[in-house]
Enzyme design. Structure first.
Site, PDB file in Angstrom:
ATOM      1  N   ASN A 168       5.468   5.431 -11.197  1.00  0.00           N
ATOM      2  CA  ASN A 168       5.803   4.017 -11.082  1.00  0.00           C
ATOM      3  C   ASN A 168       5.302   3.321 -12.345  1.00  0.00           C
ATOM      4  O   ASN A 168       4.118   3.030 -12.472  1.00  0.00           O
ATOM      5  CB  ASN A 168       5.159   3.414  -9.834  1.00  0.00           C
ATOM      6  CG  ASN A 168       5.468   1.932  -9.679  1.00  0.00           C
ATOM      7  OD1 ASN A 168       6.322   1.384 -10.385  1.00  0.00           O
ATOM      8  ND2 ASN A 168       4.772   1.276  -8.774  1.00  0.00           N
ATOM      9  N   LYS A 217       5.888   0.388 -13.250  1.00  0.00           N
ATOM     10  CA  LYS A 217       5.722  -1.046 -13.009  1.00  0.00           C
ATOM     11  C   LYS A 217       6.396  -1.827 -14.141  1.00  0.00           C
ATOM     12  O   LYS A 217       7.448  -1.409 -14.629  1.00  0.00           O
ATOM     13  CB  LYS A 217       4.243  -1.380 -12.823  1.00  0.00           C
ATOM     14  CG  LYS A 217       3.615  -0.527 -11.705  1.00  0.00           C
ATOM     15  CD  LYS A 217       2.235  -0.962 -11.321  1.00  0.00           C
ATOM     16  CE  LYS A 217       1.702  -0.058 -10.218  1.00  0.00           C
ATOM     17  NZ  LYS A 217       0.375  -0.489  -9.736  1.00  0.00           N
ATOM     18  N   HIS A 228       5.966  -1.546  -1.661  1.00  0.00           N
ATOM     19  CA  HIS A 228       4.767  -1.367  -2.482  1.00  0.00           C
ATOM     20  C   HIS A 228       3.820  -2.533  -2.227  1.00  0.00           C
ATOM     21  O   HIS A 228       4.247  -3.673  -2.015  1.00  0.00           O
ATOM     22  CB  HIS A 228       5.132  -1.279  -3.964  1.00  0.00           C
ATOM     23  CG  HIS A 228       4.004  -0.838  -4.839  1.00  0.00           C
ATOM     24  ND1 HIS A 228       2.988  -1.694  -5.229  1.00  0.00           N
ATOM     25  CD2 HIS A 228       3.707   0.371  -5.380  1.00  0.00           C
ATOM     26  CE1 HIS A 228       2.138  -1.028  -5.987  1.00  0.00           C
ATOM     27  NE2 HIS A 228       2.545   0.224  -6.082  1.00  0.00           N
ATOM     28  N   GLU A 246       2.073  -4.332  -4.075  1.00  0.00           N
ATOM     29  CA  GLU A 246       2.238  -5.480  -4.966  1.00  0.00           C
ATOM     30  C   GLU A 246       3.420  -6.339  -4.540  1.00  0.00           C
ATOM     31  O   GLU A 246       3.402  -7.564  -4.692  1.00  0.00           O
ATOM     32  CB  GLU A 246       2.380  -4.997  -6.413  1.00  0.00           C
ATOM     33  CG  GLU A 246       1.082  -4.410  -6.939  1.00  0.00           C
ATOM     34  CD  GLU A 246       1.234  -3.540  -8.165  1.00  0.00           C
ATOM     35  OE1 GLU A 246       0.199  -3.058  -8.649  1.00  0.00           O
ATOM     36  OE2 GLU A 246       2.384  -3.327  -8.627  1.00  0.00           O
ATOM     37  N   GLU A 269      -0.896   4.269   0.167  1.00  0.00           N
ATOM     38  CA  GLU A 269      -1.564   3.689  -0.991  1.00  0.00           C
ATOM     39  C   GLU A 269      -2.566   2.640  -0.523  1.00  0.00           C
ATOM     40  O   GLU A 269      -2.189   1.491  -0.274  1.00  0.00           O
ATOM     41  CB  GLU A 269      -0.539   3.077  -1.956  1.00  0.00           C
ATOM     42  CG  GLU A 269       0.566   2.253  -1.294  1.00  0.00           C
ATOM     43  CD  GLU A 269       1.251   1.312  -2.252  1.00  0.00           C
ATOM     44  OE1 GLU A 269       1.310   1.629  -3.453  1.00  0.00           O
ATOM     45  OE2 GLU A 269       1.693   0.234  -1.818  1.00  0.00           O
ATOM     46  N   GLY A 301      -4.874   0.457  -9.100  1.00  0.00           N
ATOM     47  CA  GLY A 301      -5.186  -0.182 -10.366  1.00  0.00           C
ATOM     48  C   GLY A 301      -6.638  -0.578 -10.517  1.00  0.00           C
ATOM     49  O   GLY A 301      -6.998  -1.310 -11.448  1.00  0.00           O
ATOM     50  N   SER A 332      -4.660   5.080  -7.789  1.00  0.00           N
ATOM     51  CA  SER A 332      -5.427   5.548  -8.945  1.00  0.00           C
ATOM     52  C   SER A 332      -5.463   7.071  -9.039  1.00  0.00           C
ATOM     53  O   SER A 332      -6.496   7.674  -9.328  1.00  0.00           O
ATOM     54  CB  SER A 332      -6.846   4.970  -8.915  1.00  0.00           C
ATOM     55  OG  SER A 332      -6.816   3.558  -9.028  1.00  0.00           O
TER      56      SER A 332
END
Length: 255
Positions: free
Chosen positions: A9, A11, A94, A96, A167, A173, A212
């Site tokens: 990913n 991003k 996701h 985010e 996740e 991150g 991560s």
């Protein structure tokens, strides 16, 4: 044995020159044949990446889709458009997207359906925040997100053409990673819930870890019974590092 799966990913990272350099590095280091590898670049580069990659043992995906096939939705893209550009996978839900763009479980479920409608394989992301974990609600949160899809009409007709990505939000991150034991426990919980649809179904769906993932922790994570690979963020921006992670995942087929 479920075939290992690793997705990159990117991003909102990348340029045309980055794509070219990445591809050149991948040609030197990328594994073939032992793991399903998916690259999810920004949509702006999807067709460029898909066209340039050619036959290098890689498939492509998008990081998000809209629930509708067309309409007055400025700035959005439909799953059918992603398919036209060369995608075969779509990340949905996701963390985010859930946090920054307020995507609810219902919205995520609609996008899951949209991806399947367009012939894309959804990568359904689920995960809890640190506060939810500390309060003892991690499993309830993850299962509620999963049930948002499994609970839709026709869920019992689902086949194994999707991937679940666990996740933990607190490990995305941040450099923090769930321990292999923590990750395996949640993956086992997810597989048990899938088992309520059917045992064969549960054993066919791939469940991967995202949070991560890097070269240093991949082996400890991927050797867990129910962890079938990874959804890789920051580490996937380095072609050699991502290739190394893919090779670690491929070792599952040797065990």
């Amino acid at each position: 044995m479920r075939r290992p799966f690793v997705a990159a990913n990117w991003k909102m990272h990348g340029t045309a020159s980055f794509v070219e350099a990445y591809l050149e590095d991948w040609r030197k280091t990328g594994p073939r044949g032992v793991v399903d590898v998916v690259i999810c670049p920004p949509l702006a580069y999807l067709d460029r990446v898909a066209a340039a990659w050619g036959d290098h043992g890689v498939q492509f995906g998008v990081q998000a889709v809209h629930a509708e096939p067309s309409g007055a939705y400025t700035g959005e893209h439909a799953a059918e458009m992603a398919r036209d550009l060369g995608a075969t996978y779509a990340i949905v839900g996701h963390s985010e997207r859930r946090q920054l763009f307020a995507e609810s479980d219902a919205v995520v479920a609609a996008k899951f359906v949209a991806a399947r409608r367009a012939g894309l394989m959804p990568v359904l992301c689920v995960g809890e925040t640190l506060a939810e974990r500390r309060a003892g609600g991690a499993e309830a949160k993850v299962l509620a997100q999963l049930d948002g899809v499994l609970g839709r009409p026709g869920a019992k007709a689902l086949d194994a053409d999707f991937v679940v990505a666990y996740e933990p939000v607190w490990a995305i991150g941040t450099g923090e990673t769930a321990t292999p034991t923590q990750a395996q426990r949640m993956h086992g919980t997810i597989r048990a819930r899938l088992g309520e649809v059917g045992d064969a179904f549960a054993q066919s769906v791939r469940i991967v870890y995202g949070g991560s993932v890097n070269v240093d922790n991949a082996e400890a994570l991927f050797t867990q019974t129910d962890i079938d690979g990874g959804l890789v963020g920051g580490a996937s921006l380095d072609a050699a590092a991502f290739a190394a992670i893919c090779r670690v995942a491929g070792r599952r087929t040797d065990s």
